[in-house]
Design an enzyme around this catalytic site. Structure first.
Site, PDB file in Angstrom:
ATOM      1  CG  HIS A 178       2.195   2.950   0.184  1.00  0.00           C
ATOM      2  ND1 HIS A 178       1.906   4.297   0.191  1.00  0.00           N
ATOM      3  CD2 HIS A 178       2.234   2.565   1.474  1.00  0.00           C
ATOM      4  CE1 HIS A 178       1.789   4.705   1.453  1.00  0.00           C
ATOM      5  NE2 HIS A 178       1.982   3.673   2.248  1.00  0.00           N
ATOM      6  CG  ASP A 215      -4.208   1.059  -2.527  1.00  0.00           C
ATOM      7  OD1 ASP A 215      -3.163   1.755  -2.497  1.00  0.00           O
ATOM      8  OD2 ASP A 215      -5.161   1.251  -1.752  1.00  0.00           O
ATOM      9  CB  ALA A 230      -4.119   0.221  14.909  1.00  0.00           C
ATOM     10  CG  LEU A 258      -5.504  -3.122  12.477  1.00  0.00           C
ATOM     11  CD1 LEU A 258      -5.878  -3.934  13.701  1.00  0.00           C
ATOM     12  CD2 LEU A 258      -4.623  -3.950  11.560  1.00  0.00           C
ATOM     13  CD  GLU A 314     -11.495   6.400   4.463  1.00  0.00           C
ATOM     14  OE1 GLU A 314     -10.305   6.747   4.337  1.00  0.00           O
ATOM     15  OE2 GLU A 314     -11.914   5.786   5.466  1.00  0.00           O
ATOM     16  CG  ASP A 369      -8.170   0.207   3.700  1.00  0.00           C
ATOM     17  OD1 ASP A 369      -7.256  -0.534   3.282  1.00  0.00           O
ATOM     18  OD2 ASP A 369      -7.967   1.303   4.235  1.00  0.00           O
ATOM     19  CE1 TYR A 420      -1.671   6.043   1.909  1.00  0.00           C
ATOM     20  CE2 TYR A 420      -2.655   7.822   0.640  1.00  0.00           C
ATOM     21  CZ  TYR A 420      -2.569   6.478   0.956  1.00  0.00           C
ATOM     22  OH  TYR A 420      -3.378   5.582   0.316  1.00  0.00           O
TER      23      TYR A 420
END
Ligand code: ADP
Ligand code: MG
Length: 383
Positions: A35, A37, A124, A126, A161, A173, A225
């Site tokens: 958290h 970024d 997950a 990832l 996204e 990511d 979030y």
């Protein structure tokens, strides 16, 4: 994951012609820097040996046909002339989002046939979603000679996204997926987007990086979030800085008097976490992976106590792994579920696995999925 030959054969079976090529992009594990970024701070992820693969063929018309090797969802069709936010579901949101984001940059996007395969566990923490996006954007960049730089691709997948899928994610990511390298973690400054590869070779240090997927599904689109992002924005505003990146450890005492207690704890997490990333980079350089355990532990405590994004399953995974011999452990990813990582001496791996499985069974939780990951190369063409 199926072999490239298998994927090509399945593509031909489904679409009646060979793909133009096959591209692959890895998921990532964030070693430390959670958290941070979107607060224009520091992160230290690494690309992992789990990846999404896409076989792609451009079409002469504007049709988009999407198929995956998993799940029950059959062929999904769309048209590049009418890419609609909000209507697509499941994994197809990600490739469609990439096409949409490229259009938003003013690029003319051709129709295509696509077959996806992936062994990145989904949901997950990832980044199975960015693995898909990065594999496709790399394919399109090459096939259409779009001339996008890695940074352009980072921003386009973020746009996909944020504005197409509706997940308010940052640039970590896809940066890890596109720019990662075997034997390294990627030190990323999210303000100027500079990257530096930092040697991170757990195996040579006699360590294994275990991922403990709690199977508690997280959702970036969920309220937690967004609420944390809101707290960070509020904290920056009250403290009069552009982003929490601009707040130092030495500013915290004063910040305590200016912020309400909850916002202060959120801010303290971001400020101390940025510092832990810098310390981790230094320690990896000077002493190697065995030295960073305490920083991983401190990161977890900060997320649990200050940022409030852990959950009982993640806490149990971390505590159990530590008592069974891991040298450091923390939740990784956005939080509220997903995975923990445990940096573990090779000799202790069986003990850690067994202890976590036992603890989850005793607590009545769904059995966790525990696996090891290695650093791996970033996105590339595989055929
Ligand atoms: P993460 O990126 O951390 O894995 P996200 O919620 O961002 O989590 O993305 C997960 C979504 O990506 C899933 O809900 C699904 O739509 C899609 N997805 C990615 N990989 C797969 C896969 N192998 N099988 C099915 N869906 C997948
Ligand atoms: Mg994701």
């Amino acid at each position: 994951m199926s072999s490239t030959d298998d994927l090509r054969a399945r593509f031909e079976g489904a679409f009646g012609a060979a793909p133009d090529g096959v591209w692959q992009a890895p998921g990532r594990v964030n070693l430390i820097g959670e958290h941070t970024d979107y607060n224009e701070g520091f992160v230290l992820p690494f690309a992992i040996d789990r990846a999404a693969r896409v076989a792609v063929r451009l079409r002469p018309d504007s049709s988009v046909r999407l198929l995956s090797t998993f799940g029950s969802q059959g062929l999904t069709t769309a048209d590049t002339g009418s890419l609609d936010r909000g209507t697509s579901k499941g994994w197809t949101r990600y490739p469609l989002g990439v096409l949409w984001a490229l259009q938003q940059r003013g690029l003319s996007v051709p129709g295509l046939d696509l077959l996806l395969d992936s062994d990145v566990p989904r949901g997950a923490g990832l980044s199975s979603s960015h693995a898909i996006e990065c594999a496709l954007i790399l394919a399109l960049n090459e096939l259409t000679n779009a001339g996008l730089s890695p940074e352009d691709m980072v921003l386009a997948t973020q746009r996909a996204e944020n504005d197409f899928v509706g997940a308010p994610t940052g640039i970590m990511d896809q940066s890890a997926s596109l720019r990662g390298s075997a034997g390294h973690a990627l030190f990323l400054d999210c303000r100027d987007r500079n990257v530096r590869l930092i040697p991170f070779d757990a195996e040579s240090a006699g360590l294994v990086m275990l991922v403990i997927d709690t199977r508690v599904s997280h959702s970036h689109a969920g309220g937690g979030y967004a609420a944390r992002r809101g707290s960070c924005e509020l904290g920056a505003e009250v403290l009069g800085v552009k982003a929490l990146r601009d707040v130092d450890l030495t500013d915290l005492e004063e910040a305590c008097g200016l912020l309400d207690p909850e916002t202060f704890r959120r801010v303290r997490h971001v400020v101390t976490e940025n510092d832990r990333v810098l310390q981790t980079v230094d320690l990896l350089g000077s002493s190697g992976p065995r030295a960073i355990g305490p920083l991983l532990d401190a990161s977890h405590a900060s997320m649990r106590d200050d940022f409030g994004i852990s959950c009982p399953e993640l806490d149990l995974a971390v505590e159990t792994a530590r008592s069974a011999g891991a040298i450091g452990a923390r939740m990784t990813g956005g939080g509220f579920g997903g995975s923990a990582i445990a940096l573990t001496p090779v000799a202790a791996e069986p003990r850690v696995r067994a202890a976590v499985e036992r603890a989850f069974a005793r607590a009545g939780y769904t059995a966790p999925d525990i696996f090891s990951v290695r650093t791996a190369a970033g996105a590339r063409r595989v055929e």
